[in-house]
Design an enzyme around this catalytic site. Structure first.
Site, PDB file in Angstrom:
ATOM      1  N   SER A  89      38.352  40.685  43.151  1.00 18.91           N
ATOM      2  CA  SER A  89      37.864  40.643  41.770  1.00 18.91           C
ATOM      3  C   SER A  89      36.360  40.402  41.817  1.00 18.91           C
ATOM      4  O   SER A  89      35.839  39.919  42.836  1.00 18.91           O
ATOM      5  CB  SER A  89      38.533  39.471  41.049  1.00 18.91           C
ATOM      6  OG  SER A  89      37.876  39.176  39.828  1.00 18.91           O
ATOM      7  N   TYR A 129      41.787  30.677  40.382  1.00 15.08           N
ATOM      8  CA  TYR A 129      41.613  32.133  40.531  1.00 15.08           C
ATOM      9  C   TYR A 129      40.351  32.443  41.325  1.00 15.08           C
ATOM     10  O   TYR A 129      40.371  33.235  42.268  1.00 15.08           O
ATOM     11  CB  TYR A 129      41.545  32.762  39.135  1.00 15.08           C
ATOM     12  CG  TYR A 129      41.557  34.272  39.109  1.00 15.08           C
ATOM     13  CD1 TYR A 129      42.770  34.971  39.063  1.00 15.08           C
ATOM     14  CD2 TYR A 129      40.377  35.001  39.097  1.00 15.08           C
ATOM     15  CE1 TYR A 129      42.790  36.354  39.013  1.00 15.08           C
ATOM     16  CE2 TYR A 129      40.386  36.389  39.048  1.00 15.08           C
ATOM     17  CZ  TYR A 129      41.595  37.066  39.002  1.00 15.08           C
ATOM     18  OH  TYR A 129      41.613  38.445  38.954  1.00 15.08           O
ATOM     19  N   LYS A 159      40.232  34.117  44.966  1.00 14.40           N
ATOM     20  CA  LYS A 159      39.566  35.418  45.135  1.00 14.40           C
ATOM     21  C   LYS A 159      38.397  35.316  46.126  1.00 14.40           C
ATOM     22  O   LYS A 159      38.160  36.259  46.879  1.00 14.40           O
ATOM     23  CB  LYS A 159      39.100  35.974  43.790  1.00 14.40           C
ATOM     24  CG  LYS A 159      40.253  36.331  42.830  1.00 14.40           C
ATOM     25  CD  LYS A 159      41.129  37.448  43.378  1.00 14.40           C
ATOM     26  CE  LYS A 159      42.193  37.874  42.366  1.00 14.40           C
ATOM     27  NZ  LYS A 159      43.100  38.900  42.911  1.00 14.40           N
TER      28      LYS A 159
END
Ligand code: NAD
Length: 257
Positions: free
Chosen positions: A139, A152, A156
């Protein structure tokens, strides 16, 4: 012989678009992910329509033994695994001090550790063939942070390190390992965080789209799932054999800032 691609989290959004692109290219596809049985059956039928072999495995990406079985089943069903796309992912938006511990553990498991487990199972198959492609759907949040997405962003950023490490370990075995870093793509994952982000920031859902999400995307447009799928297909091609240990950003200029 047709190539075989295993795509985690391919019952929805980006993963489904990647599975569709690989099936259209003639590859066998091993689907994975959650969803209503009838919906998954419809996806299988649709992809079979492209003439490729299609199978589905319900492995939960928080369960290492199920993940190993996913890769093993793909190899048993189609002969080997040529392409592994680590795509399954979830999100939770909350301040660090309020972030539920179980959400942290779940996001690290699904968005990061599951890729270690799939790779651990698939790498021996790829090494034996002296050919393979591993594509990790990271991402823009693998490169930069946003507030309220601690797990998150950590996962990532972690997958970026795992991508580089695996690329170095596999460089002499014809196996490339890369990450794709999309900006905001309007999929169920993003749609689900709009109400939470609105609540956390005290703004409207429309403002979340325009002032939070697309604020950082200079093109002011969501990325499409097809753009991500086309990049995955390219990274899996022969022409991409010297691209390894790196990432392709598809973020409308977000990380150029
Ligand atoms: P999505 O919610 O549409 O799809 C997620 C998929 O993962 C689904 O198939 C779901 O069933 C599956 N999944 C979730 N938990 C699972 C588990 N425990 N075991 C197995 N499968 C599981 O989301 P999406 O937007 O298509 O996201 C796919 C990937 O792309 C994620 O890794 C996400 O972080 C990444 N990504 C998304 C965006 C975006 O804006 N949508 C941007 C950058 C990166």
């Amino acid at each position: 012989m047709a190539r075989t691609a295993v795509i985690t989290g391919s019952t929805s959004g980006i993963g489904l678009a990647i599975a569709t692109a690989f099936a259209k290219s003639g590859a066998n596809v091993m689907l994975n992910g959650f969803g209503p049985e009838a919906e998954i059956a419809a996806i299988i039928e649709r992809l079979k329509g492209f003439g490729a072999g299609v199978a589905y495995h319900a492995a939960d990406m928080t369960k290492p033994a199920e993940i190993a079985d996913l890769v093993e089943t793909a190899a048993k069903t189609f002969g080997t695994v040529d392409v592994l796309v680590n795509n399954a992912g979830i999100q939770h938006v909350e301040k660090i001090e309020d972030f539920p511990i179980e959400k942290w553990d779940q996001i690290i498991a699904i968005n990061l550790s599951s890729s270690f487990h799939t790779m651990r199972a698939a790498i021996p198959l790829m090494k034996a063939k002296k050919h393979g492609r591993i594509i990790n759907i990271a991402s823009a949040h693998g490169l930069v942070a946003s507030p309220f997405k601690a797990a998150y962003v950590a996962a990532k950023h972690g997958i970026m390190g795992l991508t580089k490490t695996a690329a170095l370990e596999l460089a002499e075995f014809g196996v490339t390992v890369n990450a794709i870093c999309p900006g905001y793509v309007l999929t169920p994952l993003v749609e689900k965080q709009i109400p939470d982000t609105a609540r956390t920031r005290g703004i409207t859902e429309e403002q979340v789209k325009s002032d939070v999400m697309l604020k950082f995307q200079p093109t002011k447009e969501f990325v499409s799932v097809e753009e991500v799928a086309a990049t995955a297909l390219f990274l899996a091609s022969d022409e991409a054999r010297s691209i390894t240990g790196t990432h392709v950003s598809i973020d409308g200029g977000w990380t150029a800032q």
